[in-house]
Motif scaffolding. Structure first.
Motif, mmCIF file in Angstrom:
data_model
loop_
_atom_site.group_PDB
_atom_site.id
_atom_site.type_symbol
_atom_site.label_atom_id
_atom_site.label_comp_id
_atom_site.label_asym_id
_atom_site.label_seq_id
_atom_site.Cartn_x
_atom_site.Cartn_y
_atom_site.Cartn_z
ATOM 1 N N UNK A 152 0.820 -1.203 0.000
ATOM 2 C CA UNK A 152 0.000 0.000 0.000
ATOM 3 C C UNK A 152 0.852 1.251 0.000
ATOM 4 N N UNK A 153 0.209 2.396 0.052
ATOM 5 C CA UNK A 153 0.942 3.659 -0.013
ATOM 6 C C UNK A 153 1.795 3.882 1.221
ATOM 7 N N UNK A 154 1.343 3.370 2.375
ATOM 8 C CA UNK A 154 2.134 3.542 3.602
ATOM 9 C C UNK A 154 3.482 2.845 3.497
ATOM 10 N N UNK A 155 3.464 1.583 3.049
ATOM 11 C CA UNK A 155 4.702 0.822 2.904
ATOM 12 C C UNK A 155 5.615 1.425 1.861
ATOM 13 N N UNK A 156 5.044 1.860 0.752
ATOM 14 C CA UNK A 156 5.846 2.498 -0.290
ATOM 15 C C UNK A 156 6.450 3.793 0.219
ATOM 16 N N UNK A 157 5.665 4.542 0.974
ATOM 17 C CA UNK A 157 6.154 5.800 1.535
ATOM 18 C C UNK A 157 7.332 5.532 2.475
ATOM 19 N N UNK A 158 7.217 4.492 3.291
ATOM 20 C CA UNK A 158 8.286 4.145 4.232
ATOM 21 C C UNK A 158 9.570 3.772 3.483
ATOM 22 N N UNK A 159 9.439 2.946 2.420
ATOM 23 C CA UNK A 159 10.617 2.569 1.623
ATOM 24 C C UNK A 159 11.211 3.783 0.926
#
Length: 142
Positions: free
Chosen positions: A52-59
């Motif tokens: 999701x966008x949260x995981x992508x944002x974290x990476x």
């Protein structure tokens, strides 16, 4: 040359161990390389969807701090940049392998594998009496 004839030639190259489809590394036929490439592409899309966008944002944040978050993406300053770098490096390696042939690419890997932080692979090979046939590095024409 017909499309069918081109596919037969690509299939022959794949059976000899060449990668003829980007992302198809390891496939022993044209069909298997096409399926591998498709599955790998879908796998990347699925991971993005799962994270999701949260995981992508974290990476992406980790990448911006200088961490490598994609294998082969070293030096990229964002998640997208690292993904593009990794794909380009993979394609570049395949292009070199196609230019010099499997044997030349293998020989170059032997030399590179001998290198250390103190000396180049060529220096070490010479010092240890390991024969590296650099004539195999030259571009070949099929």
């Amino acid at each position: 040359m017909s499309s069918e004839q081109e596919r037969r030639e690509l299939d022959e190259k794949a059976r000899r161990g060449e990668t003829v489809v980007p992302g198809g590394t390891g496939g022993k036929s044209l069909d298997s390389q096409e399926r591998l490439a498709e599955g790998r592409s879908r796998g990347g899309q699925t991971r993005r969807e799962q994270m999701g966008t949260e995981g992508n944002h974290e990476l992406d944040e980790k990448a911006r701090r200088g961490e490598t978050v994609v294998p082969g993406g070293t030096g990229g300053k964002s998640l997208d940049a690292q993904e593009r770098l990794a794909e380009g490096r993979s394609r570049g390696g395949q292009t070199r392998k196609e230019q010099m042939g499997t044997e030349g690419y293998h020989e170059m890997g032997r030399k590179g594998g001998l290198s250390t932080t103190e000396e180049s692979g060529g220096e070490r090979a010479q010092r240890e009496g390991i024969e590296i046939d650099e004539s195999k590095f030259r571009k070949h024409d099929d």
